[in-house]
Design a protein around this motif. Structure first.
Motif, PDB file in Angstrom:
ATOM      1  N   ASN A 290     -14.484  23.606   5.845  1.00 29.12           N
ATOM      2  CA  ASN A 290     -13.833  24.329   6.944  1.00 29.12           C
ATOM      3  C   ASN A 290     -14.727  24.459   8.175  1.00 29.12           C
ATOM      4  O   ASN A 290     -14.588  25.407   8.951  1.00 29.12           O
ATOM      5  CB  ASN A 290     -13.369  25.713   6.483  1.00 29.12           C
ATOM      6  N   THR A 291     -15.637  23.503   8.376  1.00 27.67           N
ATOM      7  CA  THR A 291     -16.442  23.444   9.588  1.00 27.67           C
ATOM      8  C   THR A 291     -15.780  22.473  10.568  1.00 27.67           C
ATOM      9  O   THR A 291     -15.501  21.327  10.208  1.00 27.67           O
ATOM     10  CB  THR A 291     -17.871  22.974   9.282  1.00 27.67           C
ATOM     11  N   ALA A 292     -15.520  22.948  11.807  1.00 25.98           N
ATOM     12  CA  ALA A 292     -14.828  22.113  12.794  1.00 25.98           C
ATOM     13  C   ALA A 292     -15.716  20.950  13.216  1.00 25.98           C
ATOM     14  O   ALA A 292     -16.900  21.130  13.523  1.00 25.98           O
ATOM     15  CB  ALA A 292     -14.439  22.948  14.007  1.00 25.98           C
ATOM     16  N   VAL A 293     -15.139  19.750  13.218  1.00 26.05           N
ATOM     17  CA  VAL A 293     -15.856  18.539  13.636  1.00 26.05           C
ATOM     18  C   VAL A 293     -15.275  17.971  14.921  1.00 26.05           C
ATOM     19  O   VAL A 293     -16.005  17.535  15.804  1.00 26.05           O
ATOM     20  CB  VAL A 293     -15.821  17.483  12.513  1.00 26.05           C
ATOM     21  N   LEU A 294     -13.960  17.988  15.057  1.00 28.10           N
ATOM     22  CA  LEU A 294     -13.283  17.458  16.230  1.00 28.10           C
ATOM     23  C   LEU A 294     -12.236  18.449  16.704  1.00 28.10           C
ATOM     24  O   LEU A 294     -11.718  19.253  15.919  1.00 28.10           O
ATOM     25  CB  LEU A 294     -12.590  16.118  15.916  1.00 28.10           C
TER      26      LEU A 294
END
Length: 402
Positions: free
Chosen positions: A219-223
């Motif tokens: 659940n870590t934002a990448v894009l």
């Protein structure tokens, strides 16, 4: 002393005679001095027109994406590849990023092996149950013949029940391992992230928060992906203007990025509450952006159409004067020998750019637009002279120009 006095008298007589001659030269030939009169006031005029006018509310705001989607992997791991970058267009089905699949692959293999063990355990438990049932059947026959004792029969029945319990346990373990394998397969699919939305069209990459090789948690934002058509313009209105807004009203927008262009929109949402800090309410405007010239975050000048009047009596804004008694307009009365100014107290209506609606009274066709602050009712006015156009057969004057 007498000579000095005679000289002074002579000089005075000469000065008096010169003054008389000068006054006679400036007087008209008839010898009659014209009576004093009011000089005409130079003015500029314009015509009263019938125009379509719109009352507008002018606001400022900014653009937002109609939808913003952050790509957050459901499982943690090392980023192996990012297939898109800032500004790229993304369509449904396109690959976005991949995580290192080795860890997920090992989990999948382990789950498959555990499932195989559970299947074997279930098969073994079933064979043991079948053997216990056969032994119970023989013991019952021997008991009927009086060969087997009651204790032997009871032990055989207990063994059959135990083997049935083991079968149930093995079956539950098999279901557990099957579910674990399915979870491993799902986690394996998390290693490859694709655009899976439907009916939302093309989106564009607005932000990239990580690089290949970075180890991230779940659940870590990448894009971040945004939709550029349509966009949403957001503005805030005060209590004084809130009551005049309605959903569906037409909006015109301008941006410094395209100073010569005007963009259309529609009021779609009006917040039902005011912010405590600013005492303003949020207004959202849908702005079509098919040519993709606008971008989220742009500052916009917004004009909302509040009221429209067709073929209204309109005059240039410069013709309207505000005095203590109200709004005043001067017209030109050309019926007499000389044009005169006529004063009209008016009730203005919609102001649209350089034009103002006059609700009442009905005005003459010619009104004053410049110089009216020097006029009062009945003053003569000086109209601009029409430029003389020399005819083709007119002979040019000779001589030096003065």
């Amino acid at each position: 002393m007498t000579r000095v006095l005679l000289g002074l008298l002579t000089v005075g007589a000469l000065i008096a005679a010169g003054a008389v001659l000068w006054l006679d030269r400036e007087a008209p030939a008839t010898g009659v001095t014209p009576p004093p009169s009011v000089r005409p006031v130079p003015v500029e005029t314009a015509a009263t027109e019938s125009r379509d006018l719109v009352r507008r509310l002018y606001l400022s705001g900014s653009l937002e994406a109609s939808s913003r989607l952050e790509i957050t992997p459901r499982a943690g791991g090392r980023i192996a590849r990012i297939a898109v970058d800032i500004g790229d267009a993304v369509n449904p089905g396109d690959l976005l990023l991949e995580l290192d699949p080795e860890e997920f692959r090992q989990e999948l293999l382990q789950s498959q092996a555990e499932l195989a063990v559970a299947q074997s355990s279930l098969a073994e438990a079933r064979e043991s149950l079948n053997a216990a049932r056969r032994g119970l059947a023989r013991t019952r026959e021997l008991r009927e013949q009086g060969i087997a004792s009651a204790a032997e029969l009871e032990a055989t029945e207990s063994q059959a029940i135990l083997q049935q319990t083991r079968v149930d346990l093995a079956r539950s373990q098999l279901q557990q391992r099957t579910a674990a394998l399915r979870s491993a397969e799902i986690r394996m699919s998390y290693a490859r992230i694709e655009a899976d939305w439907e009916d939302l069209g093309t989106r564009h990459v607005a932000e990239r928060m990580a690089d290949p090789g970075t180890v991230i948690s779940a659940n870590t934002a990448v894009l971040a992906l945004v939709a550029l058509d349509p966009l949403r313009a957001v503005a805030f209105v005060s209590e004084a203007d809130y009551g005049r807004l309605r959903t569906g009203q037409t909006v015109r927008l301008r941006s410094a990025a395209w100073p010569e262009a005007s963009f259309s929109g529609t009021v779609t949402r009006i917040a039902p509450e005011f912010r405590t800090a600013s005492r303003q309410a949020r207004v959202e405007i849908t702005v079509p952006n098919t040519d993709a010239r606008l971008r989220p975050g742009m500052f916009m000048e917004i004009a909302i159409d509040l009221e429209r009047r067709n073929q209204a009596q309109a005059i240039p804004r410069d013709a309207l004067l505000q005095r203590a008694e109200g709004f005043v307009v001067f017209s030109v009365d050309s019926d007499g020998a000389a044009p005169l100014a006529r004063r009209h107290q008016v009730t203005p209506g919609i102001r649209d750019g350089d034009w103002v609606e006059i609700l009442e009274p009905e005005l003459p066709p010619t009104i004053v637009t410049l110089g009216q602050h020097l006029l009062s009712d009945g003053n003569p006015v000086g109209l601009p002279a029409a430029e003389d156009t020399p005819s083709d057969d007119a002979e040019p004057r000779s001589g030096p120009a003065r």
